[in-house]
Every structure is written in structure tokens, then in C-alpha cells.
Design an enzyme around this catalytic site. Structure first.
Site, PDB file in Angstrom:
ATOM      1  N   CYS A  68     -15.806 -36.842 118.380  1.00  0.00           N
ATOM      2  CA  CYS A  68     -14.505 -36.609 118.256  1.00  0.00           C
ATOM      3  C   CYS A  68     -14.134 -36.549 116.709  1.00  0.00           C
ATOM      4  CB  CYS A  68     -13.666 -37.716 118.996  1.00  0.00           C
ATOM      5  SG  CYS A  68     -13.744 -39.051 118.242  1.00  0.00           S
ATOM      6  N   ALA A  71     -14.663 -40.116 114.857  1.00  0.00           N
ATOM      7  CA  ALA A  71     -16.026 -40.169 114.794  1.00  0.00           C
ATOM      8  C   ALA A  71     -16.465 -39.675 113.395  1.00  0.00           C
ATOM      9  CB  ALA A  71     -16.881 -39.700 115.890  1.00  0.00           C
ATOM     10  N   ARG A 102     -24.698 -45.716 113.868  1.00  0.00           N
ATOM     11  CA  ARG A 102     -25.267 -44.546 113.440  1.00  0.00           C
ATOM     12  C   ARG A 102     -26.646 -44.670 112.529  1.00  0.00           C
ATOM     13  NH1 ARG A 102     -22.745 -41.890 108.851  1.00  0.00           N
ATOM     14  NH2 ARG A 102     -23.312 -39.817 108.596  1.00  0.00           N
ATOM     15  N   HIS A 201     -14.316 -34.855 109.130  1.00  0.00           N
ATOM     16  CA  HIS A 201     -14.891 -34.836 107.803  1.00  0.00           C
ATOM     17  C   HIS A 201     -13.862 -34.361 106.772  1.00  0.00           C
ATOM     18  CE1 HIS A 201     -19.069 -33.604 110.121  1.00  0.00           C
ATOM     19  NE2 HIS A 201     -18.804 -34.932 110.007  1.00  0.00           N
TER      20      HIS A 201
HETATM   21 FE1  CFM Z   1     -23.906 -33.587 107.946  1.00  0.00          FE
HETATM   22 FE2  CFM Z   1     -25.415 -33.532 109.860  1.00  0.00          FE
HETATM   23 FE3  CFM Z   1     -22.716 -34.618 109.855  1.00  0.00          FE
HETATM   24 FE4  CFM Z   1     -24.925 -35.792 108.690  1.00  0.00          FE
HETATM   25 FE5  CFM Z   1     -25.369 -37.280 110.894  1.00  0.00          FE
HETATM   26 FE6  CFM Z   1     -25.701 -34.937 112.020  1.00  0.00          FE
HETATM   27 FE7  CFM Z   1     -23.157 -36.113 112.188  1.00  0.00          FE
HETATM   28 MO1  CFM Z   1     -25.331 -36.927 113.568  1.00  0.00          MO
HETATM   29  S1  CFM Z   1     -26.082 -34.084 108.104  1.00  0.00           S
HETATM   30  S2  CFM Z   1     -22.757 -35.509 108.069  1.00  0.00           S
HETATM   31  S3  CFM Z   1     -25.776 -37.616 108.895  1.00  0.00           S
HETATM   32  S4  CFM Z   1     -23.539 -32.357 109.795  1.00  0.00           S
HETATM   33  S5  CFM Z   1     -26.888 -36.774 112.211  1.00  0.00           S
HETATM   34  S6  CFM Z   1     -26.543 -32.878 111.628  1.00  0.00           S
HETATM   35  S7  CFM Z   1     -24.243 -35.035 113.576  1.00  0.00           S
HETATM   36  S8  CFM Z   1     -23.647 -38.079 112.078  1.00  0.00           S
HETATM   37  S9  CFM Z   1     -21.547 -35.365 111.391  1.00  0.00           S
END
Ligand code: CFM
Length: 548
Positions: A68, A71, A102, A201
Site C-alpha cells: 500500500c 508501506a 524489510r 514513495h
Molecule cells: Fe526501489 Fe525496488 Fe522499491 Fe527498493 Fe525494496 Fe523492491 Fe520495495 Mo521490496 S529497489 S525502493 S529496497 S522499487 S525490494 S524492487 S519492492 S521494498 S518499494
């Protein structure tokens, strides 16, 4: 180990068009039409990549791999910064699932300020939902301040907070003014806010840029100063990358946000180059830092030894200093023999094997290079929540359409800073680099790197994952915890590429060696071939869908 007999390669025949048809066969027509646009047979055209549908809502009822918005904001971007108190405004369950799951690692640093092992939550109850949670939030901020006297407190909204309309921004503003020595701000990152964690993000990075970046103008020591954007120190990746930078004489001012501190964000505008590791989660911060402060950015990748060497050379070329160029070459020459020895050791056992990668928004691409160093081919891959540019390359960004879901996420307007904007290279210097083949602000995406006839699938779900494994029988499947056990029950080894299970680091030179060994162990273990689920031998119940 070379005394081991060479295993007979199993031959799995599949036709991509047939696989795609079978993945879609059980869906109602409307769902099938939507999913068909997210399942692409890679044609790897010369100058053009085929279009894939991405960053769109998951059809309700489908068991998606996504997380989500909360998250993405609290867990992914802000979670790895050790000296900011992350206070979650919401029911306790939302905090529990953001608490050390994580595997973003940290060291306590010289000041010992590390709040990562703690879990801060307002623990909302029914009465707070009915009468409002602002007073409870204010009390919780005060309590955290009194107990820890942190530099900064970040407040995160969970779904109910948005639904009842608590004004978290007014509360945090008031508390910031009251304390005077603690930066307090909030994130409207309710879980439902976007179609995935990707929206989180963006919300996180906007607020970091607005409230923290640029707060500390002090000039840090170092000759070659960079920021590392989009590296979150999972399983210690960031530690390994920092080790290499240090050896090369490169100063990392700020990592966004693995093992970082408040002060790193605050000083990020003093670096001379931004290197972007995970394009998905942070490319807009790189753009904002360039517009406001004049720092150019380049894409890097520290997953795989070859990619690491390439990225280091790219950084050295940017600074253009012979001293740095030589140092980088010396470090590569020193590190590579151990990597090559480990690679040669596993190669006879891993060569020719196949992998599937379904991870977040960048790893499904980055790890393909590491697998190819082991002679392994990625036959199907995709992201959970990446956007079309992460698949097809940044050149398509102007064609992206804004829909109701993306309009939800604030785009902040940034202009050149009146006093601190300082282009690190003159237009002539930039041009000279570009004419020599150097690429700024560039990312080609996952699709051009995959072979013809492979399957690229966006937002894969549990049903399709199982079907894919059944039809294409990869030697290893890489995804996350939600997929781990269902895949293993199908008799295929499964490696978590989010948390790395209990392993890592996998970045840099030492990380590559760790990964070779881990994958060798997994793909050559016989244990999974003994698996036979009870229902495979003796089905108890069978059913058909209503529309069949
Ligand atoms: Fe970038 Fe990722 Fe992500 Fe990531 Fe991660 Fe991920 Fe993620 Mo899981 S590199 S920041 S450190 S998009 S592994 S492939 S899904 S937490 S949001």
C-alpha cells in the site's frame, strides 16, 4: 566441487503466446482484456520497445503482490533513516507490519541515535475513529519528544486517519513551533491513496525535499562528493557500496535512505553528482535536486560485479580527474579476482538454468545482470508497481497520461534556488561529456535488456504466478514473502529478493560472491524435487468458475 557429475538439463518447451493465452483463459472477458495489456511477449525491437500497461489499479478480487501507499512512504523511504522518529498515526497493525520486516540495516553511528528498533504508534482505538485522533497524536508527539529529544519526528497517516479527516499537518506544524529544536512534519500517505506503494514513495520524497533537504549548508570534506539515491541498505547492500566508495576516495554525502541520518538529507544539496540506483522510487528527487541546486544525475547499478565496475567508471568519468580514474581502476582490479574465482566455481552448475523475477520497481531488472554473470537466463520478469518508463525507458515520460489515481499525488513545483543554485558543470562541459557517449538523466528500462520471446508481466498475481511456474518451470523464482511458500509448494526454489531471506549483501563485489553461492545452493538442491502437495496426488475438491 568440479568432481560433481554434471546434471542433465531438463528441457522445458513453451511457447510465449500459448503461455499468455493460458494465463488469461480463466478470467472473465473484461479482466482478461485488462490483464492482456499487462502481459507482454518481448519483441526487443531495435529502436522501439513495445508498450505495456503499468501503474494501473489492480482488479478487485485479484490477489496482487503489491503493497500500500503507507508501506511505500513509511516503510520504504522513511523507515531506513535511523535518527528520525517514525510515528505512525493509526491502528497498531499498520505499525507492526512496518517494524523491522524489510531488513533495511543500520549502524548506530557515532552519536548512537538509532530509533529503528523501536515501534512508535498512536494505537488508534474505536473511540478515536469516532471522536477524532488529533489530541491523541499531539500527546504521542509530545511523549516521543520528552523521552528521546530527537532531531526530527515524522508522522504517517494510515487509512482511517484520511477517512475521518484528522488534520495531521496542522498538529505537526504546531508541535514543531512549540519545540523549536525538533523538525516535525507529516505525510498524508493513507494506504488507499494510490494504486500501490509507488504513490507512497512520491509523497515521502516530496515532504523530505520540502522539509529537510537544504537545511544544512555546512560544506562537508571530500574531493569527489556524490549522493546515492534509491539505495535502502537491504541486507547490508549499502554498507558494501559505501565500502567500495571509500576505497575509491568517493565521498557519499547522503544515501536516500539506507542507513542515513537526518543530517544527510539536510546536506544533500552540497554534493556534486547524484547517482540513482532505484529509478522508480526516487527519480523525481534527482530531478528536483538538479532544478533547484544544479546537481546533474546519472543512473547507476551496483547489483552485479560488472554493473558495479561500470557505475564506478561512470562516476570517475564525470569528475574527469585522472587521480580518481586511476584509483577506481585499481580498486576494480583488486576486487575482481575474488569475484571471478567464485563465478568460475559456480558456473558449471548454474549455466543454462532459468530464473523468473517479480519484484517491486527496479530489482526485477537489476538482478538480471547478476543472473547472467552465472550463465542464467531470465525467462519472465516484471515489476509489482513500476511505471511504464521503468519498463520502456524514460523517453516515453512525455506520453504518460495522468489519470484519476495519479492526479491524487501532489507534484511539487521546484525552481532554481535564489542563492544556492550552482550548476556543477558548465553547459560546454556537459555537452563534451555527452558527445563522448556519456548519458545524464537516462534510463532505458527493463524491456530492452530482455531477450526476444521472454514474458514481461506487470503486477503479477498469485494465480498467474502459479500458472507461470507450472507452464515454464523455471529453476528459480524470485519474489517476496507472500509468494515464497506457494511457490515452494510447487517444488521450485524461491529466493526473496526484497528482504533477501536471511542473506545479503548482494550488491557490489562482495555481494556478487554471496549471490553466486546462494543461487548455486538453491538451484542445485534436490529437496524441492521431492515435493508433492497432497492434492496433487489425491485431489479432494474440484470446481469451475460461474462463467465457464
Ligand atoms: Fe526501489 Fe525496488 Fe522499491 Fe527498493 Fe525494496 Fe523492491 Fe520495495 Mo521490496 S529497489 S525502493 S529496497 S522499487 S525490494 S524492487 S519492492 S521494498 S518499494
Amino acid at each position: 566441487m568440479s568432481t560433481m557429475p554434471k546434471k542433465k538439463r531438463k528441457m522445458v518447451q513453451w511457447d510465449p503466446a500459448d503461455v499468455k493465452a493460458q494465463l488469461l483463459a480463466k478470467y472473465p472477458p473484461k479482466v482478461a482484456r485488462k490483464r492482456a495489456k499487462q502481459i507482454m511477449i518481448n519483441e526487443a525491437l531495435e529502436n522501439d520497445t513495445p508498450e505495456i500497461s503499468a501503474n494501473v489499479r489492480t482488479t478487485p478480487g485479484i490477489i496482487t503482490m503489491r503493497g500500500c501507499t503507507y508501506a511505500g512512504c513509511k516503510g520504504v523511504i522513511m523507515g531506513p533513516t535511523r535518527d528520525i522518529i517514525n510515528l505512525v498515526h493509526g491502528p497498531i497493525g499498520c505499525s507492526f507490519y512496518a517494524w523491522l520486516t524489510r531488513r533495511n540495516q543500520t549502524d548506530a553511528g557515532p552519536d548512537g541515535e538509532n530509533y529503528m528498533p523501536y515501534c512508535f504508534s498512536t494505537d488508534m482505538q474505536d473511540s478515536d475513529i469516532i471522536f477524532g485522533g488529533e489530541k491523541k497524536l499531539e500527546k504521542a508527539i509530545q511523549e516521543a519528544y520528552d523521552l528521546f529529544h530527537p532531531k526530527s519526528i515524522a508522522v504517517f497517516a494510515t487509512c482511517p486517519v484520511g477517512l475521518i479527516g484528522d488534520d495531521i499537518h496542522t498538529v505537526t506544524k504546531r508541535m514543531k513551533e512549540k519545540f523549536g529544536d525538533c523538525n516535525v512534519y507529516a505525510f498524508s500517505c493513507e494506504g488507499y491513496k494510490g494504486v500501490s506503494q509507488s504513490a507512497g514513495h512520491h509523497i515521502a520524497n516530496n515532504q523530505v525535499f520540502r522539509h529537510i533537504v537544504g537545511e544544512n549548508d555546512e560544506v562537508k570534506p571530500g574531493k569527489y562528493k556524490i549522493n546515492l539515491l534509491g539505495e535502502y541498505n537491504i541486507g547490508g547492500d549499502g554498507f558494501e557500496i559505501d565500502r567500495i566508495f571509500k576505497k575509491c576516495g568517493i565521498t557519499n554525502i547522503a544515501t536516500f535512505s539506507g542507513n542515513s541520518t537526518y543530517d544527510q538529507f539536510a546536506s544533500a544539496h552540497t554534493a556534486d553528482l547524484n547517482t540513482v540506483m532505484c529509478h522508480r522510487s526516487i527519480n523525481y528527487v534527482a530531478d528536483m535536486l538538479e532544478t533547484k541546486y544544479g546537481i546533474p544525475w546519472i543512473k547507476v547499478n551496483f547489483i552485479s560485479a560488472k554493473a558495479t565496475a561500470k557505475s564506478l567508471r561512470k562516476i570517475a568519468e564525470y569528475f574527469g580527474d585522472q587521480e580518481l580514474i586511476d584509483r577506481v581502476e585499481a580498486v576494480i582490479a583488486e576486487e575482481m579476482p575474488a569475484v571471478e574465482a567464485a563465478r568460475q566455481d559456480v558456473l558449471p552448475r548454474t549455466e543454462g538454468k532459468t530464473a523468473m523475477l517479480f519484484v517491486g520497481g527496479s530489482r526485477a531488472h537489476h538482478y538480471q545482470e547478476l543472473f547472467s554473470e552465472m550463465g542464467m537466463k531470465t525467462i519472465s520478469a516484471g515489476y509489482e508497481f513500476a511505471h511504464r518508463d521503468d519498463y520502456e525507458g524514460r523517453q516515453i515520460i512525455p506520453n504518460l497520461t495522468v489519470d484519476a489515481d495519479s492526479r491524487n499525488i501532489e507534484e511539487i513545483e521546484v525552481e532554481a534556488d535564489a542563492t544556492r543554485y550552482n550548476p556543477r558543470k558548465s553547459p560546454e562541459e556537459m555537452k563534451a561529456l555527452e558527445e563522448g557517449g556519456y548519458k545524464f538523466k537516462d534510463y532505458d528500462g527493463l524491456i530492452p535488456d530482455m531477450e526476444k520471446g521472454t514474458l514481461v508481466i506487470d503486477d503479477l498475481n498469485q494465480y498467474e504466478a502459479e500458472k507461470l511456474v507450472e507452464l515454464m518451470k523455471p529453476d528459480i523464482f524470485c519474489a517476496g514473502i507472500k509468494e515464497k511458500f506457494s511457490i515452494q509448494k510447487l517444488g521450485i526454489p524461491m529466493k526473496q529478493l526484497h528482504s533477501y531471506d536471511s542473506g545479503g549483501p548482494y550488491a557490489g563485489f562482495k555481494g556478487a560472491v554471496n549471490f553466486y553461492k546462494e543461487i548455486d545452493r538453491l538451484v542445485n538442491s534436490k529437496v524441492w524435487s521431492y515435493m508433492k502437495a497432497p492434492w496433487q496426488e489425491n485431489p479432494q475438491l474440484s470446481a469451475t468458475y460461474g462463467w465457464e
